[in-house]
Write an enzyme that holds these catalytic residues in place. Structure first.
Site, PDB file in Angstrom:
ATOM      1  N   LYS A 169      48.265  39.616  27.302  1.00  0.00           N
ATOM      2  CA  LYS A 169      47.102  38.933  27.100  1.00  0.00           C
ATOM      3  C   LYS A 169      46.103  39.338  28.048  1.00  0.00           C
ATOM      4  O   LYS A 169      46.548  38.677  29.256  1.00  0.00           O
ATOM      5  CB  LYS A 169      47.651  37.332  27.021  1.00  0.00           C
ATOM      6  N   GLU A 242      51.877  37.038  40.664  1.00  0.00           N
ATOM      7  CA  GLU A 242      51.080  37.672  41.668  1.00  0.00           C
ATOM      8  C   GLU A 242      50.022  37.016  41.836  1.00  0.00           C
ATOM      9  O   GLU A 242      49.086  36.821  40.907  1.00  0.00           O
ATOM     10  CB  GLU A 242      50.836  39.273  41.311  1.00  0.00           C
ATOM     11  N   CYS A 276      42.466  40.477  44.933  1.00  0.00           N
ATOM     12  CA  CYS A 276      43.408  39.504  45.613  1.00  0.00           C
ATOM     13  C   CYS A 276      43.849  39.948  47.271  1.00  0.00           C
ATOM     14  O   CYS A 276      43.845  39.263  47.952  1.00  0.00           O
ATOM     15  CB  CYS A 276      44.690  39.388  44.577  1.00  0.00           C
ATOM     16  N   GLU A 374      40.236  30.740  49.522  1.00  0.00           N
ATOM     17  CA  GLU A 374      40.059  32.200  49.034  1.00  0.00           C
ATOM     18  C   GLU A 374      38.546  32.232  48.375  1.00  0.00           C
ATOM     19  O   GLU A 374      38.258  31.577  47.384  1.00  0.00           O
ATOM     20  CB  GLU A 374      41.232  32.278  47.918  1.00  0.00           C
TER      21      GLU A 374
HETATM   22  P1  NAD Z   1      43.414  32.876  36.344  1.00  0.00           P
HETATM   23  O1  NAD Z   1      44.473  32.325  36.866  1.00  0.00           O
HETATM   24  O2  NAD Z   1      42.313  31.790  36.105  1.00  0.00           O
HETATM   25  O3  NAD Z   1      43.620  33.535  34.923  1.00  0.00           O
HETATM   26  C1  NAD Z   1      44.626  34.486  34.775  1.00  0.00           C
HETATM   27  C2  NAD Z   1      44.920  34.808  33.397  1.00  0.00           C
HETATM   28  O4  NAD Z   1      45.895  33.464  32.981  1.00  0.00           O
HETATM   29  C3  NAD Z   1      44.041  34.835  32.276  1.00  0.00           C
HETATM   30  O5  NAD Z   1      44.318  35.806  31.399  1.00  0.00           O
HETATM   31  C4  NAD Z   1      43.840  33.544  32.006  1.00  0.00           C
HETATM   32  O6  NAD Z   1      43.199  33.418  30.425  1.00  0.00           O
HETATM   33  C5  NAD Z   1      45.395  32.950  31.829  1.00  0.00           C
HETATM   34  N1  NAD Z   1      45.597  31.402  31.900  1.00  0.00           N
HETATM   35  C6  NAD Z   1      44.719  30.722  32.241  1.00  0.00           C
HETATM   36  N2  NAD Z   1      45.469  29.193  32.265  1.00  0.00           N
HETATM   37  C7  NAD Z   1      46.447  29.570  31.670  1.00  0.00           C
HETATM   38  C8  NAD Z   1      47.705  28.828  31.767  1.00  0.00           C
HETATM   39  N3  NAD Z   1      47.804  27.202  31.808  1.00  0.00           N
HETATM   40  N4  NAD Z   1      48.936  29.332  31.401  1.00  0.00           N
HETATM   41  C9  NAD Z   1      48.867  30.686  31.129  1.00  0.00           C
HETATM   42  N5  NAD Z   1      47.888  31.308  31.382  1.00  0.00           N
HETATM   43  C10 NAD Z   1      46.710  30.980  31.596  1.00  0.00           C
HETATM   44  O7  NAD Z   1      42.856  33.886  37.374  1.00  0.00           O
HETATM   45  P2  NAD Z   1      41.520  34.655  37.517  1.00  0.00           P
HETATM   46  O8  NAD Z   1      40.551  33.867  37.875  1.00  0.00           O
HETATM   47  O9  NAD Z   1      41.495  35.552  36.110  1.00  0.00           O
HETATM   48  O10 NAD Z   1      41.815  35.678  38.648  1.00  0.00           O
HETATM   49  C11 NAD Z   1      41.545  35.443  39.907  1.00  0.00           C
HETATM   50  C12 NAD Z   1      42.776  35.172  40.714  1.00  0.00           C
HETATM   51  O11 NAD Z   1      43.835  36.035  40.456  1.00  0.00           O
HETATM   52  C13 NAD Z   1      42.543  34.984  42.173  1.00  0.00           C
HETATM   53  O12 NAD Z   1      43.085  33.999  42.590  1.00  0.00           O
HETATM   54  C14 NAD Z   1      43.161  36.510  42.770  1.00  0.00           C
HETATM   55  O13 NAD Z   1      43.648  36.425  44.139  1.00  0.00           O
HETATM   56  C15 NAD Z   1      44.248  36.474  41.803  1.00  0.00           C
HETATM   57  N6  NAD Z   1      44.611  37.618  41.666  1.00  0.00           N
HETATM   58  C16 NAD Z   1      46.102  38.163  42.302  1.00  0.00           C
HETATM   59  C17 NAD Z   1      46.636  39.381  42.200  1.00  0.00           C
HETATM   60  C18 NAD Z   1      47.729  39.661  43.105  1.00  0.00           C
HETATM   61  O14 NAD Z   1      48.405  40.979  42.856  1.00  0.00           O
HETATM   62  N7  NAD Z   1      48.434  38.749  43.796  1.00  0.00           N
HETATM   63  C19 NAD Z   1      45.818  40.316  41.840  1.00  0.00           C
HETATM   64  C20 NAD Z   1      44.507  40.135  41.119  1.00  0.00           C
HETATM   65  C21 NAD Z   1      44.218  38.806  41.129  1.00  0.00           C
END
Ligand code: NAD
Length: 474
Positions: A169, A242, A276, A374
């Site tokens: 997804k 992650e 990230c 962050e």
């Molecule tokens: P997010 O957590 O809002 O969303 C990520 C994904 O999860 C999306 O596809 C979203 O639709 C889905 N999602 C939302 N609610 C959910 C739920 N309750 N259950 C399951 N899935 C759900 O994150 P974002 O805003 O898209 O991304 C930014 C964040 O991601 C930042 O905190 C960043 O640091 C982190 N990030 C981490 C890494 C890493 O490798 N550690 C890499 C990239 C981004």
């Protein structure tokens, strides 16, 4: 007329009655529509993945490598179209979108070569004991909006290489390029091995709690990661998380100011800070603080903020409105607290596009929100330190533990500092470099498990130990 994209389920391109708009963050215009999948589509995708798993798990590593290499080649052949589409939905400048597309193709090609060999635990007159790695089954992959293609590939590829099938997804904010890749690889991957479905955030928990899914691999925020862990606990699904980071860079007194200024800048502002593993706190030794902070601010003034599709843009818009508002709020808080700005800080919320000027803060206190949280935007706090012990203590005083960096003329000293940092990755004199063959994962609230390398691949399998009692019938 904008294009309506399709999901990939069981080798077929399918649509749904309802669709979701995808917005270009540079113009706020709709750039495409995607299916709004729900439980029915998810059930179909999971059923297809379960069927496909029965034959895919029996393929040889070489057969799987060939399919994954096909994915890599397809992405590479279509890189031009894909990176432009990526910029239009994600906002990043063309050169950075190009790096992501070629990087994803390169990662797929490299990781297609990974092998999980059997391990002999005992081989004597009494017993032969062997550990083999068995694919866990159907994987649910959930991806964020900052690196949609890299993150999708780093889930699809190891799943396939390990012998699993996947339902992926994308983020509702950035699904277009992933769905275009789905169209392109439709006939490259066997039906049902890779299923890509788009829907609102609510589709996420449906995946997490689906009884037909054996493992979740998730990249995104720490807050969502915690919900996923909770959802996955119901049937003890395997999880790889992650999550967020608040990475610190420590610049020692002997660092070459001219050489590191530009690199430090990009370690924070690449992808408009929405990385990230971006440097989100930069600690600079007091002996070079004034010179280095001036050099970084001077370099910042040469970088153009604008539409990523325009030539010469270095920093694009924030990817979505919600994140834009959050970054604006953090900047406003810094202003309200009276912190000093070396550059930036003036956002025009009424303009078109989610633009935030490059913003650099001059030595805000450790408990400032802009330091402690962050930011995930083009905002960087520079802080002064007096001793290495103090810098390490401040760097480690975070609930996150994703990555960090040390900048110094003395590599040995750099390693000594790196070993004291409580993060999964530490670079000495570089940033953001990830090897397809080295584990990447977060400590503390930055994640659980690892991606990349053999360690990452193992997470798509479970160890099965087969023991033969040799002297049983002697
Ligand atoms: P997010 O957590 O809002 O969303 C990520 C994904 O999860 C999306 O596809 C979203 O639709 C889905 N999602 C939302 N609610 C959910 C739920 N309750 N259950 C399951 N899935 C759900 O994150 P974002 O805003 O898209 O991304 C930014 C964040 O991601 C930042 O905190 C960043 O640091 C982190 N990030 C981490 C890494 C890493 O490798 N550690 C890499 C990239 C981004």
């Amino acid at each position: 007329m904008t294009k309506t994209y399709s999901n990939l389920i069981d080798g077929e391109l399918v649509t749904t009655a309802g669709t979701m708009d995808v917005i270009n963050p540079a113009t706020e215009e709709v750039v495409g529509q995607v299916p709004s999948a729900g439980q029915d589509e998810l059930d179909r995708a999971v059923a297809a993945a379960r069927r496909a798993f029965q034959s895919w798990k029996k393929t040889t590593p070489e057969e799987r490598q060939k399919v994954v290499q096909g994915i890599a080649a397809t992405i590479k052949e279509n890189a031009d179209e894909l990176f432009r589409l990526l910029t239009s939905e994600q906002g990043k400048p063309h050169n950075q979108a190009q790096q992501e597309i070629y990087g994803a193709a390169g990662l797929a090609a490299a990781q297609s070569t990974l092998r999980l060999e059997d391990v002999i635990n005992q081989d004597d007159d009494t017993r032969l004991s062997r550990t083999r790695r068995v694919p866990v089954g159907v994987v649910g992959g959930i991806v964020p909006w900052n690196f949609p293609i890299m993150m999708a590939i780093q889930k699809i590829v190891p799943a396939l290489v390990a012998g699993c099938t996947i339902v992926l997804k994308p983020s509702p904010f950035t699904p277009l390029t992933t769905l275009r890749i789905a169209e392109l690889i439709k006939d490259v991957v066997p039906a049902g091995t890779v299923n890509i479905i788009t829907g609102p955030d609510e589709l996420g928990p449906m995946i997490t709690s689906h009884p037909g899914i054996d493992k979740i691999t998730f990249t995104g925020s720490t807050a969502t990661g915690k919900k996923i862990m909770e959802g996955a606990s119901k049937d003890l699904k395997r999880i790889t998380l992650e999550l967020g980071g608040n990475d610190a860079s420590i610049v020692l007194a002997d660092a070459d100011v001219e050489k590191v200024a530009e690199q430090l800048f990009w370690s924070s502002f690449s992808n408009a800070g929405q990385v990230c593993i971006a440097a989100k706190r930069i600690y600079i030794h007091e002996d070079i603080y004034d010179d280095l902070s001036k050099a970084i601010a001077a370099y910042a003034k040469t970088v153009k903020v604008g539409d990523g599709a325009q030539q010469g843009t270095g920093v694009g818009p924030i990817q979505n409105k919600k994140q834009f508002e959050r970054v604006c709020e953090l900047i406003q808080d810094a202003k309200d607290q009276g912190y000093q700005f070396l550059t930036g800080g003036d956002v025009d919320p009424s303009g078109t596009g989610y633009y935030v000027p490059i913003t650099i803060l001059d030595n805000p206190p450790e408990d400032a929100r802009i330091v402690a949280e962050e930011q995930f935007g083009p905002v960087m706090p520079l802080m002064k330190f007096a001793s290495v012990d103090e810098a390490i203590e401040r760097a480690n005083a975070s609930e996150y533990g994703l990555a960090g960096a040390v900048w110094t003329a003395d590599a040995e000293q750099g390693v000594a500092v790196a070993e004291r940092m409580e993060t999964g990755t530490v670079w000495v004199n570089e940033f953001m470099h990830l090897s397809p063959f080295a584990p990447f994962g977060g400590h503390k609230q930055s994640g659980i498990g690892a991606e990349y390398g053999i360690d990452g691949l193992k997470e798509f399998t479970y160890p099965q130990v087969i023991t033969i009692k040799r002297d049983a019938f002697a």
